[in-house]
Structures are given as structure tokens and as C-alpha cells.
Design a protein around this motif. Structure first.
Motif, PDB file in Angstrom:
ATOM      1  N   VAL A 553       0.835  -1.198   0.000  1.00 31.10           N
ATOM      2  CA  VAL A 553       0.000   0.000   0.000  1.00 31.10           C
ATOM      3  C   VAL A 553       0.872   1.251   0.000  1.00 31.10           C
ATOM      4  CG1 VAL A 553      -1.719   1.309   1.303  1.00 31.10           C
ATOM      5  CG2 VAL A 553      -1.912  -1.187   1.165  1.00 31.10           C
ATOM      6  N   GLU A 554       1.997   1.192   0.694  1.00 33.97           N
ATOM      7  CA  GLU A 554       2.907   2.350   0.732  1.00 33.97           C
ATOM      8  C   GLU A 554       3.431   2.687  -0.661  1.00 33.97           C
ATOM      9  OE1 GLU A 554       3.037  -0.235   2.780  1.00 33.97           O
ATOM     10  OE2 GLU A 554       2.399   0.751   4.661  1.00 33.97           O
ATOM     11  N   ASN A 557       0.646   4.328  -2.612  1.00 34.70           N
ATOM     12  CA  ASN A 557       0.445   5.711  -2.172  1.00 34.70           C
ATOM     13  C   ASN A 557       1.546   6.636  -2.703  1.00 34.70           C
ATOM     14  OD1 ASN A 557      -1.820   4.916  -0.824  1.00 34.70           O
ATOM     15  ND2 ASN A 557      -0.884   4.879   1.205  1.00 34.70           N
ATOM     16  N   ARG A 600      -7.273   0.632  -5.707  1.00 31.96           N
ATOM     17  CA  ARG A 600      -6.555  -0.407  -4.956  1.00 31.96           C
ATOM     18  C   ARG A 600      -6.203   0.045  -3.541  1.00 31.96           C
ATOM     19  NH1 ARG A 600      -2.878  -0.673 -10.233  1.00 31.96           N
ATOM     20  NH2 ARG A 600      -4.542  -1.414 -11.625  1.00 31.96           N
ATOM     21  N   SER A 601      -6.248   1.353  -3.298  1.00 35.98           N
ATOM     22  CA  SER A 601      -6.051   1.900  -1.957  1.00 35.98           C
ATOM     23  C   SER A 601      -7.170   2.907  -1.743  1.00 35.98           C
ATOM     24  CB  SER A 601      -4.674   2.576  -1.859  1.00 35.98           C
ATOM     25  OG  SER A 601      -4.468   3.102  -0.576  1.00 35.98           O
ATOM     26  N   GLN A 602      -8.337   2.397  -1.276  1.00 34.27           N
ATOM     27  CA  GLN A 602      -9.579   3.159  -1.395  1.00 34.27           C
ATOM     28  C   GLN A 602      -9.632   4.392  -0.505  1.00 34.27           C
ATOM     29  OE1 GLN A 602     -13.068   0.684  -1.384  1.00 34.27           O
ATOM     30  NE2 GLN A 602     -12.332  -0.526  -3.119  1.00 34.27           N
ATOM     31  N   ASP A 603      -8.662   4.570   0.380  1.00 35.20           N
ATOM     32  CA  ASP A 603      -8.585   5.820   1.122  1.00 35.20           C
ATOM     33  C   ASP A 603      -8.274   7.007   0.199  1.00 35.20           C
ATOM     34  OD1 ASP A 603      -9.098   4.454   3.433  1.00 35.20           O
ATOM     35  OD2 ASP A 603      -6.985   4.326   4.054  1.00 35.20           O
TER      36      ASP A 603
END
Length: 696
Positions: A553-554, A557, A600-603
Motif C-alpha cells: 500500500v505504501e 500511495n 486499490r487503496s480506497q482511502d
């Protein structure tokens, strides 16, 4: 007689196979050549015929008893043309001894040394060992005086001897500079006059052979008892002391010649700054400037105490001429000087090398003589291309512009330098550069034709009108980036990147650092738009745990923040500032990649949704409408609408943009020409209440 001799010389000169003349004719030619009553034209023709006959068995000429300098010059030229085999050294040495003896002594009235210097130049070309140490010093002393102390008054016209000739001629005036001003410093080859004195002719001849003389004899120390004990500090101190003419005469002949030669070159460089009144004088300025810088380089190699003076002088010269294309050839010897001495002079030379390898190939690729000299410069300094961190290695792709425009004449020289360019890191790049040469040639041709158009016609270009020809496309701001990309990258690698990533998707994670750096550089959108677009597409497509379990995830982002900053920079409309002309495809691919990463990173979904909602304001701003045509603005707005509607259903967006590996090749997951799959458009039609509606 003149006509017959001219015909005979023409036959001999045009013949490829050796020709023999009757022995009696050869004897007559020699007798006529040496006859003191023979007309000069006849003597010249006899000498030319005997030179063409070389080697000639019946030759009986000798230069030892000749006192007339013109005749000595002619006979010496015949003798030097004959030399070959075991007798070469002795024959050349004999001519050299006689010429130096004539130069050393006091010539009879009416005789001139200037007929002997070309012979001396020929002697040292054939055999530098022909002169003794003492003779070298004698000539060096003479050359130093000829360079520095020639008259600054014009010569007197020789009376014609006709009925109207007037023995009371006007007194000659001073020589002038190329811009017409009266010369206030010592005479050089760039000093002009209606007529020239004997010492002025010697001055010009000395400069013409100065480089050759310094290369042959300038670096050798005198054979004196303590010559090997003199330290570098002593030489440096002597050079400083010798700035006055009195102490200069106390220097050894070779050191004194170096000093006078250095001063002469400085004066030439100063004279090159004057605006020549005639084109021929301007061409002579440029040729003398190149020669002066080259000689300075030689002097600094032989005596390092000159390096600091020369470096500061040439740094200023480079700043003066680097923006003038007519002086481009002079940049090569300047760069060579700093390659040889820049480290010792503690001068930062990167700007000089960068300008040479970036601007010159881009602007003057069509100059065939410059292209040849540039490649020879690279060949002479080929070792520099093996240093990974050097500017030469980083900028070498620009050399292919010379090859694209000037092949096949440059192919042989390029083959010589290729081994120094090739290694594991550059082999693929060079392979693609060679494949792309026809495309690069076509792009350069369009650039040339565009630059030759009248300025009014070049300016008259409507960005909204689709170009019908390559030339119109090059002039159109919307399409010109494609040509710039071809110039600067010229890669087929960009079009193969998609296939490469499909074969090995894990490359995106493995090369994440390099891809982040490349995709985060805004200038790459204009300079390297094709490969930039494919890189961004690959990031959005394959930066997923579905393709590589190492994806975190990093990482997602980090890529999102990088691409978000780039898209913000691209779409930022600033008051009272022109909007850069970025390709619409680059903008749509950036929006798509951001949406894929957010799925893929829904935030991240709220951030990208807010960004997409502002695209209507962007495409409707006056600054943007003046640059992009309606079709391009519609493409950007439609893509933003589709992406934002899809993000309203995160689970669907995740399915569309982050498929599992087993469904990655279904028809819903294929993107053709960077458009979204049909599933995206189905969702858009279901969610969109009215065509073109974008909330916010």
C-alpha cells in the motif's frame, strides 16, 4: 615554349601510371630551371614537371651552391619530391641544412626569406629529425622576432616601370583592423593593408607553420648541462619575469618562441571580437580563432605555467561566442583545451561540454564539415565516453543527429567510436537509436524545411486546424511535441514497453525507484511524451498485488502522490500565464492511472474524485480553450466524467481496475489505445443522469 610546357605538365599530372621522359629532355629541364636569365614562369613550369616525374633517375640538381632564394625554393621543392627509401633522411637533411643556413645569414639585397619558409615547413613534415638542435634554436629565435616585431606600417607598392609610373610615391599609412580602425598593437595575420612589407609576409608565414613547429620542436628541452634540473617552479617564475621585452630576450629560444606565440594568439582572439567589414575577413577571423586556441592548447601542454592565463581568457571567449552559430567550429578546440587543462585550472567545464553536446547537434546537424569535425573530436577523446558519470556519456545519443543527416560519409568514423559507447547499459539504447535513424532523419528534414519558411508563414498556424502535412504538424503547437520527442529520445522502446510489462508485470515493482523519478519529472511530458505516457500507463496497470505480491500500500500511495503532483502541475491555470501545451493523451492517461491506484487503496478515492470534479473548470477556462481544440477538450472531460462515475461504486471500480490474474485477459479488461474497457462505459451510462453532467 610556355604553351608546350603547360601541356606537358598537364599530361604528366593527369596520368595515373608513372611516365618517363627522354633523358635529354630531363637534362634540359634542369638546365632551364637553374638558368639565371630564364623567365620566372618558365622556371615554375620546369620545376612542376620535374616534381611530377618523381622519382626521377636522371636528376642532377643540388641546392648547395644556390644563393637566389626563389631558385633555392624551386630546386628544394623538386628535391623533396624525389626523396624515398634509404636516401630520404639524408636528402631531406641536406635541404634543411641549406635553407636554415640561408635564413641564418644576411641575405643579399633583393633576396627574400619568405620563399624559404614553405620549404622549411615541408622539411619538418617529411623528417623532423632533419634539423640539428642548434638549427632548431636559430629558427625558433627568428620566428619569435617575426611574430612579434613586424612593421605596423603598410608596404609600398612596387613601381610598374611603365611610362606613367611616378618615382615619388605616397608614404604608406598604418595597417588597419578588420573593422577599419587603425591598428594600435603589433601586426598579425588579421592586420590589413593595401600592400605588405617583407617582415609582414614573414609574420603571416610564421603563424601558418607555427602549430607544426611547436608540435615538432616546442616541447623538447635544450641539450644543455643543467636543462634537466630546472624545476616547474623555475619555469613558472621565468614565464612571469619574461613579460617585459628586455627579459624576454634572455629566455632560451624555444621558451621565448612560446611566449611570443602565446601573446600572438591572445591578440588574434581579441581581434576576432571586431566586426569585419568584408565577409572574407570575417571568415579569416574564425579560421584564425580556431588556430589560435589550438596553439594555446599546445603551448599549455609544453609549459603548464601558461594554463591559468589561457583558461581565464578562453572562458571569457566561450561566453562571447557560444550563442553565435557561425563560431560553432571554434567551440571544439575550446572544449579540447578544457579537457586537457580544466582540472589543473580548477575551472568548472560542465556547462561548456553540455552546450557542445546538446545545442550544437540540435541546431547544426546539417553542417557537414562541422559534423565531421565533431565526430573526429569524439574519436580523439573516446576515452571520455567510458566514464559513466561524464557528460559525454550522458549526452552521446545527440551524436546520432549528425549520423542521421550526414550518413553515409560519417559511417566509418562512427564505427570507430561505437566500441567506446557500447556496454551492457547502453547496448539496447544504441540498438534502438540505430533502428530509429530513418525516423530521426525525417524529423530533422521537417525541422529544416520549417526553419527555411518566411517568418510570417511560420507564425501563421491555427492550432484548431488539423494539419495536412508533416511540415504543418511541425509548426502546430499541438503536434510539435511529437517531433521534439523524436529528436530527444527517438526510441522504439516506448512502443514496446507495453509488451514488455505484459510479459513481466513484476518489472513495475522492481523498478519502482526509477519509474517514480521518471514519471515525477514534468518536463518529460513534453520532451518524451510517448515513453512518458507508456510508463504512466504501466504504473496504473501493473502496480497491483494481483501481479506482484511484493506490491505494498505504501508503494501505491507513493506513486499516487507523485502522479497527482504531476497532474496538478499540468492542469494548474495561473493568472496572466500561458498554459503549456501538453498532449491530451498524457492528461487522460494520468487521470486513469490515478483512478486505478485509488481503486486499490480506497482511502485515496475522495482525493482523486475531488480532482476529477474540477476538470470541467479546467477545460472551460479561456487559457485552455486558446490552446486545446474542442475535440481535445471533449476527450479530457469525457474521461474525467467516466472515471468519477465509476468511483461512485468502489467495488465495481476495484473489479474493473484490479482484476484477479485469471480474468486479467477477458474482454472487459483489455484497453485498446489507452481507452477504458467497455465495462467502464456501461457503468457511466447507468449512473449519468444527463450527457456531459459533472457534479461540482
Amino acid at each position: 615554349a610556355v604553351d608546350c610546357l603547360q601541356r606537358l605538365h598537364l599530361v604528366l599530372a593527369a596520368s595515373k601510371s608513372p611516365r618517363r621522359l627522354d633523358a635529354r629532355l630531363v637534362e634540359l629541364l634542369q638546365a632551364v630551371l637553374c638558368s639565371p636569365k630564364c623567365p620566372e614562369q618558365i622556371q615554375l613550369l620546369c620545376a612542376a614537371i620535374l616534381r611530377e616525374m618523381a622519382p626521377c633517375d636522371g636528376l642532377r640538381l643540388s641546392c648547395h651552391r644556390i644563393h637566389d632564394t626563389k631558385l633555392l625554393s624551386l630546386v628544394s621543392s623538386v628535391l623533396l619530391a624525389q626523396v624515398s627509401g634509404l636516401t630520404r633522411q639524408a636528402a631531406v637533411s641536406a635541404v634543411g641544412q641549406r635553407v636554415v643556413k640561408a635564413l641564418e645569414g644576411r641575405l643579399p639585397e633583393g633576396q627574400s626569406s619568405r620563399y624559404l619558409l614553405p620549404v622549411l615547413s615541408n622539411v619538418i613534415s617529411l623528417s623532423p629529425e632533419a634539423l640539428t638542435e642548434e638549427q632548431i634554436n636559430v629558427v625558433s629565435k627568428k620566428m619569435a622576432d617575426w611574430l612579434r616585431y613586424a612593421s605596423t606600417q603598410q608596404g609600398v607598392a612596387q613601381p610598374s616601370g611603365g611610362f606613367f609610373s611616378n618615382p615619388r610615391t605616397r608614404q604608406p599609412g598604418p595597417v588597419t583592423e578588420v573593422d577599419g580602425a587603425i591598428a594600435t598593437d603589433f601586426f598579425t595575420v588579421l592586420s590589413l593593408g593595401q600592400h605588405y612589407t617583407e617582415d609582414q609576409w614573414l609574420n603571416m608565414q610564421t603563424f601558418s607553420m607555427l602549430r607544426k613547429w611547436l608540435l615538432c620542436y616546442g616541447g623538447k628541452e635544450m641539450n644543455t648541462p643543467n636543462s634537466g634540473d630546472k624545476s616547474e617552479m623555475d619555469r613558472s617564475a621565468m614565464s612571469v619575469v619574461s613579460t617585459s621585452s628586455t627579459s624576454s630576450r634572455l629566455l632560451p629560444p624555444r621558451e621565448r618562441l612560446r611566449e611570443k606565440a602565446f601573446e600572438y594568439c591572445q591578440r588574434l582572439i581579441e581581434q576576432s571580437n571586431r566586426q569585419a567589414l568584408k565577409k572574407a575577413d570575417g571568415d579569416l577571423q574564425k579560421a584564425c580563432l580556431i588556430e589560435a586556441v589550438t596553439i594555446m592548447d599546445i603551448i599549455c601542454k609544453q609549459d603548464s605555467s601558461y594554463v591559468y592565463r589561457a583558461a581565464s581568457f578562453l572562458k571569457i571567449l566561450h561566453g562571447r561566442i557560444n550563442g553565435d552559430a557561425t563560431y560553432a567550429r571554434a567551440l571544439l578546440p575550446i572544449a579540447q583545451f578544457f579537457l586537457n587543462h580544466g582540472e589543473m585550472a580548477a575551472v568548472d567545464c560542465d556547462a561548456i561540454y553540455k552546450h557542445l553536446f546538446t545545442d550544437i547537434p540540435a541546431q547544426l546537424f546539417h553542417n557537414s564539415s562541422l559534423a565531421f569535425e565533431f565526430v573526429l573530436f569524439c574519436k580523439d577523446n573516446s576515452r571520455l565516453f567510458t566514464e559513466t558519470s561524464s557528460i559525454f556519456r550522458q549526452r552521446f545519443p545527440n551524436l546520432f543527429k549528425f549520423l542521421a543527416w550526414n550518413s553515409p560519409p560519417l559511417i566509418a568514423e562512427f564505427v570507430d567510436i561505437l566500441p567506446f559507447l557500447l556496454d551492457v547499459g547502453t547496448a539496447i539504447e544504441i540498438f534502438h537509436l540505430l533502428l530509429d535513424l530513418p525516423c530521426l532523419t525525417a524529423a530533422l528534414d521537417v525541422q529544416m524545411r520549417s526553419s527555411s519558411l518566411p517568418s510570417a508563414e511560420r507564425a501563421a498556424c491555427d492550432p484548431a486546424v488539423k494539419p495536412a502535412t508533416c511540415l504543418e504538424a511541425f509548426r502546430n503547437p499541438l503536434y510539435r511535441s511529437a517531433f521534439h520527442s523524436l529528436h530527444l529520445s527517438c526510441r522504439v522502446l516506448s512502443s514496446q514497453l507495453v509488451m514488455l510489462c505484459k510479459l513481466r508485470p513484476a518489472l513495475v515493482v522492481e523498478l519502482s525507484k526509477e519509474l517514480l523519478e521518471f514519471s515525477g519529472t514534468v518536463s518529460n511530458i513534453q520532451n518524451k511524451e510517448p515513453i512518458f505516457t507508456h510508463v504512466v500507463w504501466a504504473i496504473g496497470e501493473y502496480m497491483s498485488v494481483s501481479y506482484d505480491k511484493r506490491c505494498t500500500v505504501e508503494q501505491i500511495n507513493r506513486f499516487f502522490e507523485t502522479l497527482e503532483a504531476v497532474l496538478f502541475e499540468v492542469t494548474q491555470v495561473r493568472p496572466q500565464a500561458s498554459v503549456p501545451n501538453y498532449a491530451p493523451r498524457a492528461i487522460t492517461v494520468l487521470m486513469t492511472a490515478l483512478t486505478k491506484l485509488a481503486a486499490r487503496s480506497q482511502d485515496l478515492i475522495p482525493r482523486v474524485s475531488l480532482f476529477l470534479s474540477k476538470m470541467r473548470t479546467f477545460v472551460q477556462s479561456p487559457a485552455v480553450t486558446s490552446v486545446y481544440c474542442e475535440e481535445d477538450r471533449e476527450e479530457i472531460l469525457t474521461r474525467a466524467t467516466e472515471l468519477m462515475n465509476l468511483l461512485k461504486m468502489p467495488s465495481v471500480a476495484q473489479f474493473v481496475f484490479t482484476p484477479s490474474v485469471d480474468v486479467a485477459h477477458t474482454r472487459f479488461q483489455k484497453e485498446v489505445n489507452d481507452t477504458l474497457p467497455s465495462a467502464l462505459r456501461i457503468v457511466t451510462r447507468l449512473l449519468e443522469p444527463a450527457p456531459g453532467f459533472v457534479p461540482g
